[in-house]
Motif scaffolding. Structure first.
Motif, PDB file in Angstrom:
ATOM      1  N   ALA A  60      62.360  14.997  33.299  1.00  8.39           N
ATOM      2  CA  ALA A  60      62.336  14.535  34.683  1.00  8.39           C
ATOM      3  C   ALA A  60      60.982  13.921  35.034  1.00  8.39           C
ATOM      4  CB  ALA A  60      62.660  15.694  35.631  1.00  8.39           C
ATOM      5  N   VAL A  61      59.898  14.546  34.560  1.00 13.75           N
ATOM      6  CA  VAL A  61      58.560  14.007  34.824  1.00 13.75           C
ATOM      7  C   VAL A  61      58.413  12.632  34.189  1.00 13.75           C
ATOM      8  CG1 VAL A  61      56.100  14.287  34.324  1.00 13.75           C
ATOM      9  CG2 VAL A  61      57.437  16.249  35.110  1.00 13.75           C
ATOM     10  N   GLU A  63      60.720  10.476  33.439  1.00 12.40           N
ATOM     11  CA  GLU A  63      61.545   9.484  34.138  1.00 12.40           C
ATOM     12  C   GLU A  63      60.872   9.029  35.433  1.00 12.40           C
ATOM     13  OE1 GLU A  63      64.604   7.962  33.205  1.00 12.40           O
ATOM     14  OE2 GLU A  63      63.728   8.724  31.346  1.00 12.40           O
ATOM     15  N   GLU A  64      60.272   9.957  36.164  1.00 10.78           N
ATOM     16  CA  GLU A  64      59.605   9.591  37.410  1.00 10.78           C
ATOM     17  C   GLU A  64      58.385   8.711  37.142  1.00 10.78           C
ATOM     18  OE1 GLU A  64      60.761   9.927  40.294  1.00 10.78           O
ATOM     19  OE2 GLU A  64      62.401  11.294  39.855  1.00 10.78           O
ATOM     20  N   VAL A  65      57.632   9.061  36.106  1.00 11.75           N
ATOM     21  CA  VAL A  65      56.464   8.245  35.752  1.00 11.75           C
ATOM     22  C   VAL A  65      56.914   6.858  35.302  1.00 11.75           C
ATOM     23  CG1 VAL A  65      54.528   8.011  34.146  1.00 11.75           C
ATOM     24  CG2 VAL A  65      55.004  10.225  35.197  1.00 11.75           C
ATOM     25  N   LYS A  66      58.000   6.819  34.536  1.00 11.50           N
ATOM     26  CA  LYS A  66      58.520   5.525  34.059  1.00 11.50           C
ATOM     27  C   LYS A  66      58.957   4.646  35.219  1.00 11.50           C
ATOM     28  CE  LYS A  66      62.433   5.406  31.770  1.00 11.50           C
ATOM     29  NZ  LYS A  66      63.406   5.608  30.678  1.00 11.50           N
ATOM     30  N   ASN A  67      59.365   5.273  36.313  1.00 11.54           N
ATOM     31  CA  ASN A  67      59.779   4.524  37.507  1.00 11.54           C
ATOM     32  C   ASN A  67      58.595   4.125  38.386  1.00 11.54           C
ATOM     33  OD1 ASN A  67      62.516   4.595  36.895  1.00 11.54           O
ATOM     34  ND2 ASN A  67      62.835   6.548  37.929  1.00 11.54           N
ATOM     35  N   ASN A  69      56.316   6.163  39.753  1.00 12.47           N
ATOM     36  CA  ASN A  69      55.995   7.120  40.810  1.00 12.47           C
ATOM     37  C   ASN A  69      54.785   7.981  40.451  1.00 12.47           C
ATOM     38  OD1 ASN A  69      58.177   6.329  42.444  1.00 12.47           O
ATOM     39  ND2 ASN A  69      59.575   7.596  41.246  1.00 12.47           N
ATOM     40  N   VAL A  71      53.437  11.699  40.207  1.00 15.22           N
ATOM     41  CA  VAL A  71      53.993  13.047  40.053  1.00 15.22           C
ATOM     42  C   VAL A  71      52.899  14.061  40.355  1.00 15.22           C
ATOM     43  CG1 VAL A  71      55.017  14.712  38.462  1.00 15.22           C
ATOM     44  CG2 VAL A  71      55.683  12.303  38.340  1.00 15.22           C
ATOM     45  N   THR A  73      52.176  18.168  40.851  1.00 17.60           N
ATOM     46  CA  THR A  73      52.614  19.557  40.754  1.00 17.60           C
ATOM     47  C   THR A  73      51.393  20.444  40.968  1.00 17.60           C
ATOM     48  OG1 THR A  73      52.193  19.969  38.386  1.00 17.60           O
ATOM     49  CG2 THR A  73      54.223  18.779  38.959  1.00 17.60           C
ATOM     50  N   SER A  79      49.209   9.685  37.993  1.00 18.02           N
ATOM     51  CA  SER A  79      49.343   8.468  38.790  1.00 18.02           C
ATOM     52  C   SER A  79      49.110   7.250  37.900  1.00 18.02           C
ATOM     53  CB  SER A  79      48.348   8.473  39.952  1.00 18.02           C
ATOM     54  OG  SER A  79      47.025   8.512  39.460  1.00 18.02           O
TER      55      SER A  79
END
Length: 233
Positions: A60-61, A63-67, A69, A71, A73, A79
């Motif tokens: 999930a991390v 995928e978010e970075v690939k998009n 975004n 992240v 936590t 970033s």
């Protein structure tokens, strides 16, 4: 356990008596070791269940970075940024001139414990290779990231090694313990190594280690960069 460090001569400043701290004897802890610690303190989660959850979390991390975004936590913050010079406002991203970088910094839970880390000063072997700085020569970034397939530099002392001995050289060590040895070198000197970063190192965090057999010694000595490195893109 304590964070063990020694002092070595700082060859990156003009002052002849400057010293720099070198972290030594740190153990590489992978996901399996983390899970064993969780189970050892009485967690009801099984090892298989825990590893499965971690795999889903990491997916999930990624995928978010690939998009594109950010992240955040309690453990870390990732970033994206872009480096390189753009000629004017109409210029666009060009992989030959620009790079996508991932900036990783500790989250609040890790920030809290920095001041609580116990230190122990130890004597460094004078024959031990010392890594003072890693530079990605494409992006000019120091001690943060590398570009697969591009030239990088290590500066320090007692770095030179026997290129014909596969047990010596520069090694990238993944979090699971997998080691990748550098095979293409441009410079192999006591104060600097220049080499092409292996192409396959595209995902994950890596520790950087230099291994050699110093003059008149028969055993392999190791020197490790004090921070982990990540692929630039």
């Amino acid at each position: 356990m304590t964070l063990r460090y020694g002092l070595g001569l700082n060859h990156l400043t003009e002052a002849p008596n400057d010293y720099t701290a070198v972290v030594t004897d740190s153990t590489n802890i992978n996901v399996t070791k983390i899970m064993e610690r969780m189970i050892g303190k009485g967690s009801t989660v099984t090892k298989a269940e825990g590893l499965s959850v971690i795999e889903e979390f990491e997916y999930a991390v990624v995928e978010e970075v690939k998009n594109g975004n950010i992240v955040s936590t309690d453990l870390f913050r990732i970033s994206p940024s872009i480096s390189g010079v753009f000629e004017d406002e109409n210029d666009s991203f060009d992989p030959s001139r620009h790079s996508i970088n991932l900036n990783i910094s500790p989250g609040p839970r890790l920030q809290e414990i920095i001041s609580k880390i116990e230190l122990k000063k130890v004597a460094l072997s004078s024959a031990e290779p010392v890594i003072e700085k890693f530079v990605d020569l494409k992006t000019k970034v120091e001690n943060e990231s590398f570009t697969p397939g591009q030239i990088a530099s290590i500066k320090g002392s007692l770095l030179k090694f026997n290129e014909e001995d596969n047990n010596q050289g520069v090694f990238f060590i993944a979090v699971d313990g997998t080691e990748t040895r550098v095979t293409e070198f441009v410079k192999n000197k006591p104060s600097e190594l220049m080499f092409f970063v292996p192409d396959g190192l595209t995902i994950g965090n890596f520790q950087l280690e230099v291994r050699n057999t110093p003059h008149k010694l028969k055993t392999i000595k190791k020197g490790r960069l004090s921070v982990e490195l990540v692929p630039a893109n």
